[in-house]
Design an enzyme around this catalytic site. Structure first.
Site, PDB file in Angstrom:
ATOM      1  N   LYS A 177       0.825  -1.177   0.104  1.00  0.00           N
ATOM      2  CA  LYS A 177      -0.089   0.113   0.003  1.00  0.00           C
ATOM      3  C   LYS A 177       0.804   1.284   0.004  1.00  0.00           C
ATOM      4  O   LYS A 177       0.523   2.236  -0.672  1.00  0.00           O
ATOM      5  CB  LYS A 177      -1.013  -0.007   1.061  1.00  0.00           C
ATOM      6  CG  LYS A 177      -1.642   1.352   1.538  1.00  0.00           C
ATOM      7  CD  LYS A 177      -2.639   1.405   0.201  1.00  0.00           C
ATOM      8  CE  LYS A 177      -3.815   2.532   0.485  1.00  0.00           C
ATOM      9  NZ  LYS A 177      -3.428   3.812   1.039  1.00  0.00           N
ATOM     10  N   GLU A 184       0.930   6.834  -6.875  1.00  0.00           N
ATOM     11  CA  GLU A 184      -0.115   7.730  -7.036  1.00  0.00           C
ATOM     12  C   GLU A 184       0.413   9.026  -6.778  1.00  0.00           C
ATOM     13  O   GLU A 184      -0.200   9.800  -7.604  1.00  0.00           O
ATOM     14  CB  GLU A 184      -1.229   7.454  -5.811  1.00  0.00           C
ATOM     15  CG  GLU A 184      -2.519   8.321  -5.601  1.00  0.00           C
ATOM     16  CD  GLU A 184      -3.188   8.090  -4.214  1.00  0.00           C
ATOM     17  OE1 GLU A 184      -3.068   9.030  -3.554  1.00  0.00           O
ATOM     18  OE2 GLU A 184      -3.454   7.027  -4.038  1.00  0.00           O
TER      19      GLU A 184
END
Length: 307
Positions: A177, A184
């Site tokens: 993550k 991102e």
């Protein structure tokens, strides 16, 4: 048909919607929030059970219990773990869904497992759209622990067989993550820079919303982030009321640090992180000093700050 009972602790934007999705799609949820009224409101809305204490939440779950913490990383998560751990029994599973540093999760797992309780770290992506679209779930832990959580992962994910992954041992979920969020950062920065360049070519009178909408179909840069960009530009292309400040929540920094530790070049992620810092005014002094250097060696004018 119900798939089992789960305790959800922390009913913020993510936790509340995760509880809603679980209850809606077949799980029985017992919800707890430090501000009790939040759990009670959610119970009235969805039919789930509201607990007024952690002890009450644990008491309403059948063994082996699954308790999912959806709290801010750091002190809030650590405090709740310390409070709930004595209430759990051997074979129960504690899931940490915070955006936590993977090393912290590995240390927490040792503490939890010393009490006979199993630990799963879960990286959760999906934001406010997760209730409707499902969440991407990256989990780490022992196979037997993840197996107890799996029925709930299948509900939370976009599909029972997609959008979730048992990544490996404890820590691997939050590590995957972390890197996801680092990527991102880079993707968002590239889109923002590109549209800034388009916006700057004033003589073409470009309709940025139309460009973004067109790129969504067939383009190699099509993505959910582009979808969100198109929606934003459709509503407001000028963004005059938006301050140019972008927060960073930690994952980008941790990803850059991991890249440095492994000697893996990651210039895009690192620069995207630094641009977020720049937006927060953390380059103001450096920019002022650069202006003074130019003044000193070339006599270039210095713009005075408005007072």
């Amino acid at each position: 048909m119900a798939v089992g009972k789960i305790g959800m602790v922390g009913l913020g934007r993510m936790g509340g919607n995760m509880a809603r999705r679980l209850q809606r799609d077949g799980a029985e949820v017992v919800a707890y929030n430090r501000h009790i009224e939040k759990a009670q409101e959610l119970a009235k809305e969805t039919g789930m059970q509201a607990a007024t204490t952690l002890q009450e939440l644990v008491g309403q779950l059948p063994a082996p219990r699954v308790v999912w913490l959806m709290l801010p990383a750091g002190a809030p998560t650590a405090e709740h773990i310390r409070e709930i751990l004595p209430l759990l029994a051997t074979g129960d599973v504690l899931v940490n869904g915070a955006n936590a540093f993977y090393g912290d999760s590995m240390a927490q797992a040792k503490e939890v497992e010393a009490h006979g309780v199993e630990y799963v770290d879960a990286g959760v992506s999906g934001g406010v759209w997760g209730l409707q679209e499902g969440y991407a779930l990256m989990v780490g832990g022992k196979p037997e622990a993840v197996a107890k959580v799996e029925p709930f992962l299948k509900i939370l994910a976009p599909g029972a067989d997609k959008g979730w992954l048992h990544c490996g041992p404890v820590g691997s979920g939050h590590f995957v993550k972390m890197v996801h969020n680092g990527i991102e950062y880079g993707m968002m920065q590239a889109l923002a820079e590109g549209f800034a360049i388009l916006q700057g070519k004033a003589e073409f009178h470009l309709d940025l919303a139309a460009v973004a909408e067109m790129w969504r179909y067939g383009s190699v840069v099509r993505s959910w982030l582009l979808d969100l960009t198109a929606d934003t530009l459709h509503k407001d292309q000028v963004l005059a009321d938006i301050a140019p400040i972008v927060a960073d929540s930690g994952e980008g920094l941790w990803t850059a640090q991991a890249a440095l530790a492994q000697k893996v070049p990651a210039p895009v992620i690192t620069l995207a992180l630094q641009m977020r810092w720049a937006s927060q005014g953390k380059d103001d002094y450096a920019a002022k000093l650069l202006a003074m250097m130019r003044n000193q060696f070339g006599g270039h004018a210095v713009v005075q700050e408005a007072k």
